[in-house]
Design a protein around this motif. Structure first.
Motif, PDB file in Angstrom:
ATOM      1  N   ILE A   1     -14.931  -0.625  16.234  1.00 52.83           N
ATOM      2  CA  ILE A   1     -14.844  -0.300  14.738  1.00 52.83           C
ATOM      3  C   ILE A   1     -15.913   0.743  14.287  1.00 52.83           C
ATOM      4  CG2 ILE A   1     -15.057  -0.905  12.488  1.00 52.83           C
ATOM      5  CD1 ILE A   1     -13.992  -3.503  13.311  1.00 52.83           C
ATOM      6  N   ALA A   2     -17.399   0.732  15.068  1.00 51.58           N
ATOM      7  CA  ALA A   2     -18.290   1.677  14.577  1.00 51.58           C
ATOM      8  C   ALA A   2     -17.963   3.073  15.123  1.00 51.58           C
ATOM      9  CB  ALA A   2     -19.625   1.053  15.110  1.00 51.58           C
ATOM     10  N   ALA A   3     -17.402   2.921  16.471  1.00 57.25           N
ATOM     11  CA  ALA A   3     -17.103   4.183  17.029  1.00 57.25           C
ATOM     12  C   ALA A   3     -16.027   4.992  16.374  1.00 57.25           C
ATOM     13  CB  ALA A   3     -16.363   3.941  18.471  1.00 57.25           C
ATOM     14  N   VAL A   4     -14.865   4.612  15.969  1.00 59.19           N
ATOM     15  CA  VAL A   4     -13.928   5.460  14.888  1.00 59.19           C
ATOM     16  C   VAL A   4     -14.420   5.573  13.737  1.00 59.19           C
ATOM     17  CG1 VAL A   4     -12.727   3.170  14.010  1.00 59.19           C
ATOM     18  CG2 VAL A   4     -11.509   5.211  14.923  1.00 59.19           C
ATOM     19  N   GLU A   5     -15.079   4.768  13.088  1.00 56.43           N
ATOM     20  CA  GLU A   5     -15.643   4.956  11.759  1.00 56.43           C
ATOM     21  C   GLU A   5     -16.795   6.183  11.724  1.00 56.43           C
ATOM     22  OE1 GLU A   5     -17.399   2.739   8.019  1.00 56.43           O
ATOM     23  OE2 GLU A   5     -17.889   1.704  10.102  1.00 56.43           O
TER      24      GLU A   5
ATOM     25  N   GLU B   1     -16.515   8.596  14.037  1.00 47.74           N
ATOM     26  CA  GLU B   1     -15.579   9.857  14.124  1.00 47.74           C
ATOM     27  C   GLU B   1     -14.913  10.297  12.849  1.00 47.74           C
ATOM     28  OE1 GLU B   1     -14.962  11.556  16.915  1.00 47.74           O
ATOM     29  OE2 GLU B   1     -15.983  10.509  18.297  1.00 47.74           O
ATOM     30  N   LEU B   2     -14.574   9.474  12.084  1.00 50.29           N
ATOM     31  CA  LEU B   2     -14.081   9.579  10.829  1.00 50.29           C
ATOM     32  C   LEU B   2     -15.216  10.307   9.932  1.00 50.29           C
ATOM     33  CD1 LEU B   2     -11.600   9.273   9.011  1.00 50.29           C
ATOM     34  CD2 LEU B   2     -12.311   6.876   8.422  1.00 50.29           C
ATOM     35  N   MET B   3     -16.311   9.704   9.993  1.00 45.20           N
ATOM     36  CA  MET B   3     -17.290  10.293   9.222  1.00 45.20           C
ATOM     37  C   MET B   3     -17.523  11.809   9.490  1.00 45.20           C
ATOM     38  SD  MET B   3     -20.020   7.279   8.988  1.00 45.20           S
ATOM     39  CE  MET B   3     -21.258   8.262   8.168  1.00 45.20           C
ATOM     40  N   ALA B   4     -17.579  12.052  10.679  1.00 48.06           N
ATOM     41  CA  ALA B   4     -17.738  13.587  11.078  1.00 48.06           C
ATOM     42  C   ALA B   4     -16.465  14.258  11.024  1.00 48.06           C
ATOM     43  CB  ALA B   4     -17.762  13.467  12.831  1.00 48.06           C
ATOM     44  N   LEU B   5     -15.332  13.845  10.835  1.00 50.93           N
ATOM     45  CA  LEU B   5     -14.104  14.475  10.336  1.00 50.93           C
ATOM     46  C   LEU B   5     -14.091  14.835   8.897  1.00 50.93           C
ATOM     47  CD1 LEU B   5     -11.226  15.727  10.963  1.00 50.93           C
ATOM     48  CD2 LEU B   5     -10.239  13.749  10.589  1.00 50.93           C
ATOM     49  N   GLU B   6     -14.657  13.774   8.074  1.00 51.24           N
ATOM     50  CA  GLU B   6     -14.935  13.954   6.701  1.00 51.24           C
ATOM     51  C   GLU B   6     -15.651  15.107   6.365  1.00 51.24           C
ATOM     52  OE1 GLU B   6     -15.380  11.162   2.865  1.00 51.24           O
ATOM     53  OE2 GLU B   6     -16.155  10.649   4.842  1.00 51.24           O
ATOM     54  N   MET B   7     -16.874  15.135   7.292  1.00 50.60           N
ATOM     55  CA  MET B   7     -17.903  16.352   6.842  1.00 50.60           C
ATOM     56  C   MET B   7     -17.295  17.749   6.997  1.00 50.60           C
ATOM     57  SD  MET B   7     -20.389  14.725   5.735  1.00 50.60           S
ATOM     58  CE  MET B   7     -19.258  13.486   5.195  1.00 50.60           C
ATOM     59  N   THR B   8     -16.373  17.672   8.396  1.00 53.44           N
ATOM     60  CA  THR B   8     -15.457  18.934   8.664  1.00 53.44           C
ATOM     61  C   THR B   8     -14.805  19.196   7.603  1.00 53.44           C
ATOM     62  OG1 THR B   8     -15.943  18.451  11.070  1.00 53.44           O
ATOM     63  CG2 THR B   8     -14.287  19.892  10.596  1.00 53.44           C
ATOM     64  N   ASN B   9     -14.003  18.234   7.060  1.00 56.94           N
ATOM     65  CA  ASN B   9     -13.126  18.757   5.818  1.00 56.94           C
ATOM     66  C   ASN B   9     -13.601  19.201   4.580  1.00 56.94           C
ATOM     67  OD1 ASN B   9     -10.446  18.308   4.899  1.00 56.94           O
ATOM     68  ND2 ASN B   9     -11.141  16.611   3.557  1.00 56.94           N
ATOM     69  N   LEU B  10     -14.802  18.726   4.590  1.00 59.65           N
ATOM     70  CA  LEU B  10     -15.460  19.022   3.303  1.00 59.65           C
ATOM     71  C   LEU B  10     -16.066  20.480   3.565  1.00 59.65           C
ATOM     72  CD1 LEU B  10     -17.558  15.838   2.349  1.00 59.65           C
ATOM     73  CD2 LEU B  10     -15.873  16.784   0.969  1.00 59.65           C
ATOM     74  N   ARG B  11     -16.360  20.873   4.743  1.00 57.15           N
ATOM     75  CA  ARG B  11     -17.042  22.413   4.921  1.00 57.15           C
ATOM     76  C   ARG B  11     -15.650  23.007   4.902  1.00 57.15           C
ATOM     77  NH1 ARG B  11     -19.831  20.045   9.000  1.00 57.15           N
ATOM     78  NH2 ARG B  11     -18.434  20.358  10.565  1.00 57.15           N
ATOM     79  N   VAL B  12     -14.300  22.746   5.253  1.00 54.40           N
ATOM     80  CA  VAL B  12     -13.238  23.472   5.003  1.00 54.40           C
ATOM     81  C   VAL B  12     -12.913  23.485   3.587  1.00 54.40           C
ATOM     82  CG1 VAL B  12     -10.565  23.418   5.562  1.00 54.40           C
ATOM     83  CG2 VAL B  12     -12.190  22.860   7.428  1.00 54.40           C
ATOM     84  N   LEU B  13     -13.108  22.613   2.952  1.00 50.64           N
ATOM     85  CA  LEU B  13     -13.044  22.709   1.390  1.00 50.64           C
ATOM     86  C   LEU B  13     -13.699  23.633   0.760  1.00 50.64           C
ATOM     87  CD1 LEU B  13     -12.122  18.931   0.449  1.00 50.64           C
ATOM     88  CD2 LEU B  13     -10.567  20.811   0.489  1.00 50.64           C
TER      89      LEU B  13
ATOM     90  N   LYS C   1      -7.988  15.764  15.249  1.00 48.56           N
ATOM     91  CA  LYS C   1      -8.947  14.531  15.261  1.00 48.56           C
ATOM     92  C   LYS C   1      -8.271  13.772  14.092  1.00 48.56           C
ATOM     93  CE  LYS C   1     -12.361  12.953  16.930  1.00 48.56           C
ATOM     94  NZ  LYS C   1     -12.473  12.864  18.528  1.00 48.56           N
ATOM     95  N   GLY C   2      -7.823  14.283  13.297  1.00 52.97           N
ATOM     96  CA  GLY C   2      -7.353  13.187  12.163  1.00 52.97           C
ATOM     97  C   GLY C   2      -6.131  12.275  12.710  1.00 52.97           C
ATOM     98  N   THR C   3      -5.421  12.941  13.389  1.00 57.41           N
ATOM     99  CA  THR C   3      -4.068  11.960  14.395  1.00 57.41           C
ATOM    100  C   THR C   3      -4.802  11.029  15.429  1.00 57.41           C
ATOM    101  OG1 THR C   3      -3.374  13.690  15.572  1.00 57.41           O
ATOM    102  CG2 THR C   3      -2.457  13.461  13.604  1.00 57.41           C
ATOM    103  N   GLU C   4      -5.778  11.558  16.022  1.00 56.53           N
ATOM    104  CA  GLU C   4      -6.378  10.753  16.978  1.00 56.53           C
ATOM    105  C   GLU C   4      -7.152   9.426  16.445  1.00 56.53           C
ATOM    106  OE1 GLU C   4      -7.532  14.037  20.320  1.00 56.53           O
ATOM    107  OE2 GLU C   4      -9.011  13.473  19.285  1.00 56.53           O
ATOM    108  N   ILE C   5      -7.752   9.530  15.175  1.00 60.78           N
ATOM    109  CA  ILE C   5      -8.287   8.584  14.620  1.00 60.78           C
ATOM    110  C   ILE C   5      -7.266   7.647  13.945  1.00 60.78           C
ATOM    111  CG2 ILE C   5      -9.475   8.096  12.530  1.00 60.78           C
ATOM    112  CD1 ILE C   5     -11.335  10.643  13.020  1.00 60.78           C
TER     113      ILE C   5
END
Length: 398
Positions: free
Chosen positions: A285-289, A291-303, A322-326
């Motif tokens: 669970i921690a591993a995917v969480e 990854e999700l946190m890193a993707l969220e940071m990337t998304n915020l940079r895109v926004l 990355k979103g679909t892999e998660i």
């Protein structure tokens, strides 16, 4: 990056949270949180509620019905709706066609179609993929022959999501034979009730019929329903795919699914203890969480970039990969958490009003169908393998 919300953003979050709590129908909320299938009426009911409040398409320009929100407000709203168990907005009209019409459509097309998209009066579907033109979309063979003021459309589309519900389709068709495949394609809007349109369901592994084949036999489309210039449809399709791929990333909904995973893991036991207490499962669970946190940071940079999503270059491809892999990782862990109770696949137990009982705990019944269905997310919207090529070409110059 400063992730703290200012006072105005916190006030907006509270307003959005209260609105969803007061207006989301409990029956729809329960279906979403339980992972049960939604009907067309469920989606439309929620979208009409949002439309009445003026929040159905906050990313659109205000003059066409947008809410005038900042990118952070849009992000907050996606978080709050997903967390509360609201259905996703059906993307084809609001998130995909709408931005294309706003950027490239004629004034007549905007005035005719945009209000109906906002009000959910038209349900749109996407006519891109074909049996021999999926990831290699430029190889499409559906052809539109111009005869005076109409195009005559012949060919086939496949994997057409919710075509059985659709009033309208936006469609790519070849209008000229050119040396370069991407040229000679036009972007057309067609009425699904037109003579010569046939829809046939494709039943997927989860037992549902949400995707379809669509056949065109001498379907007549007014030239006025061509978006932009003839033979420039590839340009408009790429713009649309930027919105589609960013939306597919589904970060807010993955966060909600992660909370669901933790809840199920706390309810299930392993060796007489909650599965959530198992160190090895917690590590997964921690591993995917992470990854999700890193993707969220990337998304915020895109926004923070501020450009329309259709003009973000490789970023939508990166978010989609990355979103679909998660998403797939979470469905695998949900299946693992339910253990043997996820094995009996009884789709009838998920139907509204069914007397068929699930095998084991109620939370296990939707997990196998969801797992099977979400195998598609790394394929649709442009397969992840193709998206990696896009990123390599645009970033590394390959």
């Amino acid at each position: 990056m400063d992730l703290s919300l200012n006072a105005g953003e916190r006030a907006f979050r509270d307003e959005a949270r209260a609105f969803v709590a007061d207006n989301l129908p409990p029956v729809i909320r329960r279906k979403v949180l339980d992972g049960r299938p939604l009907k067309k009426d469920d989606y439309v009911a929620w979208q009409k509620i949002l439309h009445k409040r003026g929040w159905i398409a906050p990313h659109w320009p205000v003059e066409w019905g947008g809410a005038g929100w900042t990118p952070i407000q849009q992000y907050i709203f996606e978080e709050e709706t997903a967390s509360a168990g609201a259905p996703p907005i059906i993307a084809f009209g609001v998130h995909m066609l709408g931005p294309v019409l706003i950027a490239y459509g004629s004034e007549a097309q905007k005035k005719r179609y945009l209000p109906r998209i906002l009000a959910s009066d038209d349900w749109w579907c996407q006519g891109f993929s074909e049996p021999n033109a999926g990831s290699d979309l430029a190889s499409l063979r559906t052809r539109a022959r111009r005869e005076g003021d109409v195009y005559v459309l012949n060919g086939q589309k496949t994997w057409t999501t919710y075509a059985q519900y659709a009033d309208m389709m936006f469609c790519l068709a070849r209008t000229a034979d050119t040396a370069k495949k991407q040229e000679g394609i036009s972007f057309l809007l067609l009425d699904m009730k037109s003579s010569g349109v046939t829809v046939r369901p494709i039943i997927t592994l989860d037992g549902r019929g949400e995707i379809n084949e669509v056949f065109f036999d001498d379907v007549r489309i007014p030239v006025s329903d061509r978006v932009g210039e003839e033979n420039r449809g590839w340009t408009y399709a790429k713009y649309l795919l930027g919105y589609e791929r960013t939306n597919i990333a589904g970060i807010a909904r993955s966060k909600q699914q992660l909370r669901r995973l933790k809840s199920i893991a706390a309810a299930e036991t392993s060796n007489g203890r909650p599965l959530l207490d198992d160190r090895r499962f917690r590590e997964k669970i921690a591993a995917v969480e992470i990854e999700l946190m890193a993707l969220e940071m990337t998304n915020l940079r895109v926004l923070a970039d501020g450009r329309p999503r259709g003009e973000l270059g490789y970023a939508p491809s990166l978010l989609k990969i990355k979103g679909t892999e998660i998403q797939q990782s979470i469905t695998e862990l949900l299946l693992e958490a339910a253990g043997p109770f996820a094995l009996p696949f009884v789709p009838e137990a998920l139907e509204e009003g069914s007397n068929v009982a699930p095998v084991g705990p109620a939370h296990a019944a939707p997990l196998a169908p969801q797992y099977f269905n979400w195998r598609k997310v790394s394929i649709f919207g442009g397969s992840n393998e193709i998206q990696k090529n896009v990123v390599a070409k645009m970033v590394l110059g390959f």
